[in-house]
Design an enzyme around this catalytic site. Structure first.
Site, mmCIF file in Angstrom:
data_model
loop_
_atom_site.group_PDB
_atom_site.id
_atom_site.type_symbol
_atom_site.label_atom_id
_atom_site.label_comp_id
_atom_site.label_asym_id
_atom_site.label_seq_id
_atom_site.Cartn_x
_atom_site.Cartn_y
_atom_site.Cartn_z
ATOM 1 C CD GLU A 51 -3.397 -0.977 1.530
ATOM 2 O OE1 GLU A 51 -3.774 0.155 1.849
ATOM 3 O OE2 GLU A 51 -4.099 -1.998 1.683
ATOM 4 C CB SER B 139 8.931 3.624 4.135
ATOM 5 O OG SER B 139 8.297 2.725 5.019
HETATM 6 N N1 CAA Z 1 -6.836 11.180 -3.391
HETATM 7 C C1 CAA Z 1 -7.547 11.443 -4.503
HETATM 8 N N2 CAA Z 1 -6.961 11.713 -5.707
HETATM 9 C C2 CAA Z 1 -5.611 11.709 -5.741
HETATM 10 C C3 CAA Z 1 -4.824 11.426 -4.615
HETATM 11 C C4 CAA Z 1 -5.485 11.151 -3.397
HETATM 12 N N3 CAA Z 1 -4.798 10.883 -2.299
HETATM 13 N N4 CAA Z 1 -3.525 11.494 -4.945
HETATM 14 C C5 CAA Z 1 -3.495 11.814 -6.261
HETATM 15 N N5 CAA Z 1 -4.752 11.932 -6.725
HETATM 16 C C6 CAA Z 1 -5.164 12.272 -8.086
HETATM 17 C C7 CAA Z 1 -4.448 13.532 -8.533
HETATM 18 O O1 CAA Z 1 -5.204 14.705 -8.235
HETATM 19 C C8 CAA Z 1 -4.345 13.309 -10.021
HETATM 20 O O2 CAA Z 1 -5.582 13.613 -10.622
HETATM 21 P P1 CAA Z 1 -5.617 14.433 -12.018
HETATM 22 O O3 CAA Z 1 -4.927 13.585 -13.030
HETATM 23 O O4 CAA Z 1 -7.068 14.623 -12.286
HETATM 24 O O5 CAA Z 1 -4.873 15.708 -11.762
HETATM 25 C C9 CAA Z 1 -4.148 11.804 -10.156
HETATM 26 O O6 CAA Z 1 -4.703 11.243 -8.964
HETATM 27 C C10 CAA Z 1 -2.706 11.384 -10.310
HETATM 28 O O7 CAA Z 1 -2.005 11.882 -9.193
HETATM 29 P P2 CAA Z 1 -0.429 12.153 -9.254
HETATM 30 O O8 CAA Z 1 -0.101 13.021 -10.439
HETATM 31 O O9 CAA Z 1 0.004 12.624 -7.917
HETATM 32 O O10 CAA Z 1 0.110 10.687 -9.581
HETATM 33 P P3 CAA Z 1 1.594 10.123 -9.722
HETATM 34 O O11 CAA Z 1 1.657 9.267 -10.910
HETATM 35 O O12 CAA Z 1 2.598 11.234 -9.588
HETATM 36 O O13 CAA Z 1 1.693 9.100 -8.466
HETATM 37 C C11 CAA Z 1 2.149 8.317 -6.279
HETATM 38 C C12 CAA Z 1 1.650 9.461 -7.198
HETATM 39 C C13 CAA Z 1 1.970 8.911 -4.899
HETATM 40 C C14 CAA Z 1 3.608 7.982 -6.498
HETATM 41 C C15 CAA Z 1 1.260 7.086 -6.499
HETATM 42 O O14 CAA Z 1 1.541 6.454 -7.734
HETATM 43 C C16 CAA Z 1 1.372 6.066 -5.403
HETATM 44 O O15 CAA Z 1 0.781 6.221 -4.341
HETATM 45 N N6 CAA Z 1 2.155 4.965 -5.646
HETATM 46 C C17 CAA Z 1 2.153 3.826 -4.753
HETATM 47 C C18 CAA Z 1 1.087 2.861 -5.184
HETATM 48 C C19 CAA Z 1 0.641 1.960 -4.077
HETATM 49 O O16 CAA Z 1 0.446 2.373 -2.944
HETATM 50 N N7 CAA Z 1 0.432 0.710 -4.442
HETATM 51 C C20 CAA Z 1 -0.046 -0.243 -3.511
HETATM 52 C C21 CAA Z 1 -0.990 -1.183 -4.206
HETATM 53 S S1 CAA Z 1 -2.101 -2.073 -3.158
HETATM 54 C C22 CAA Z 1 -1.185 -3.281 -2.430
HETATM 55 O O17 CAA Z 1 -0.193 -3.005 -1.844
HETATM 56 C C23 CAA Z 1 -1.607 -4.700 -2.529
HETATM 57 C C24 CAA Z 1 -2.631 -5.105 -1.547
HETATM 58 O O18 CAA Z 1 -3.553 -5.846 -1.888
HETATM 59 C C25 CAA Z 1 -2.474 -4.715 -0.124
#
Ligand code: CAA
Length: 394
Positions: A367, A370
């Site tokens: 998720e 860090s």
């Molecule tokens: N809430 C709502 N919308 C959000 C948001 C939030 N917290 N954060 C970003 N957004 C929106 C932005 O406003 C943007 O929207 P627009 O295109 O309309 O402007 C869009 O989402 C894209 O946002 P970013 O430009 O910030 O995206 P990015 O490509 O730069 O990525 C990141 C940001 C923080 C690196 C993100 O990719 C991320 O969190 N990566 C980690 C992914 C992750 O946590 N994966 C875990 C998968 S689940 C798992 O672990 C398995 C399981 O089953 C437990």
């Protein structure tokens, strides 16, 4: 005694979860871990308690609890069995919340009641083999075919994806010629009966061994048009918004693992005698206990402040990342100290601290690693600090 000021209802939920977890989960947690066994009996028991619908309104058969009650219950489950906690966290925080907030009324009525009753487990499929931290780089492609969609690609690291009845899957609905980044991603409601849906590899993991993690391959998987969630092109924002909530659940899980390690260390240290006295009499041990307890309390306080803000309807992106980051690093640090308190006995499977240590590690990875939490916190902090009024919200 707790620093948190809990309502009667919150204390009741906490007591209920603790009693259940200590009675039913603790005795079998070690065996399930050794056998890498996902236990359907445990699912039935937790379903009877309503734990699969903790955040779902009563009209969809849920308990409609507040965020803090949910996190208190999750912590208690995680103290006993971190594998059970991740099942509850993913199910309650990700697919359920996505359906609740972005689904149509027809989708909510169809999926939420059986999910809340624990008859349908929910999973979340965002990551892919080549798209982890950079989730927007996912390649799973959806193309229209009449009223249906055809999905092709591989989803990775799907918690209990082989046991789930509903999988919320992010796929590209833009074209290879015209990529739109995150805005080219949509969310689909998959069920395992769809033609072309296959559970592929089951991962052989270091920890959380009683919680299966799988790859799912979609081979021109035919998905009816009414399985698109919300609006086309909004799926990535839905996923990230839901992860704000999911990360609170993982923080509660991490705090539970850390608490289990502290409690085991205190009991062991009181019994273990060296140099003619219990090792609790040595300051080297007392200082570890003090630091463990302080970090756990700090992590829980941060988590519940974030949860209370969420309950008030505030945006918690920064605080959810802070809570997850701090709780995960606390869990890793506390479980490392616990192994040290146990010495050689901490390194063997006779005692559960080696399991706590293995289970803790993934909270720094899934998720959002860090490192990703730090990126989110830095972005949000800098944009607040550089905003016109220059004031940092606390
Ligand atoms: N809430 C709502 N919308 C959000 C948001 C939030 N917290 N954060 C970003 N957004 C929106 C932005 O406003 C943007 O929207 P627009 O295109 O309309 O402007 C869009 O989402 C894209 O946002 P970013 O430009 O910030 O995206 P990015 O490509 O730069 O990525 C990141 C940001 C923080 C690196 C993100 O990719 C991320 O969190 N990566 C980690 C992914 C992750 O946590 N994966 C875990 C998968 S689940 C798992 O672990 C398995 C399981 O089953 C437990």
């Amino acid at each position: 005694m707790s620093l948190l000021h809990l309502t009667e209802t919150q204390q009741d939920i906490q007591r209920l979860a603790r009693a259940y977890a200590q009675r039913e989960l603790v005795p079998l947690a070690g065996e399930r871990d050794r056998e890498s066994r996902f236990d359907r009996t445990m699912v039935t028991q937790m379903a009877e308690l309503g734990f699969f619908g903790m955040l779902v309104p009563e009209r969809y058969d849920g308990l409609d609890l507040d965020a803090q009650s949910y996190l208190l219950a999750l912590e208690e489950i995680a103290v006993a069995d971190a594998s059970a906690a991740v099942l509850l966290s993913v199910h309650n925080s990700l697919p359920t919340q996505m359906l609740l907030h972005f689904g149509s009324e027809a989708q909510r009525e169809r999926y939420l009641p059986p999910m809340a009753r624990g008859e349908l487990l929910g999973a979340f499929a965002l990551s892919e083999p080549e798209a982890g931290s950079d989730a927007a780089a996912l390649r799973c492609q959806a193309v229209r075919d009449g009223d249906d969609w055809l999905l092709s690609g591989t989803k990775a690291w799907v918690s209990h994806g082989n046991e789930a009845g509903v999988i919320l899957c992010m796929a590209r609905t833009d074209t290879p010629e015209m990529r739109r980044g995150g805005r080219g991603i949509s969310t689909f409601i998959l069920t395992p009966d769809l033609p072309g849906f296959h559970v592929a590899k089951k991962e052989n993991k270091m920890g959380l061994r009683a919680s299966p993690t799988v790859q799912i391959t979609l081979d021109a998987c035919r998905v009816p048009g009414d399985r698109l969630l919300g609006e086309e092109g909004k799926g990535f924002a839905y996923a990230l918004g839901s992860l704000d909530h999911g990360r609170l659940g993982i923080a509660a899980q991490a705090i539970g693992i850390a608490r289990a390690a502290l409690e085991a260390s205190a009991r062991y240290a009181a019994e273990r005698r060296q140099f003619g006295r219990p090792i609790t009499e040595f300051q080297a041990i007392q200082f570890k206990v003090a630091d463990m307890a302080t970090r756990i309390t700090a992590a829980r306080t941060l988590l519940h402040a974030a949860a209370a803000a969420k309950q008030r309807g505030e945006k918690i992106t920064r605080f959810s990342s802070m809570a997850k980051l701090f709780a995960a690093e606390t869990a890793m640090w506390v479980t490392t100290q616990a192994v040290q308190v146990f010495g050689g006995y901490g390194y063997v499977t006779d005692y559960p601290v080696e399991r706590f240590f293995r289970d803790a590690k993934v909270t720094e990875i899934y998720e959002g690693t860090s490192e990703i939490q730090r990126i989110v916190i830095a972005r949000e902090t800098l944009s607040a600090a550089l905003a016109d009024d220059g004031s940092l919200p606390d």
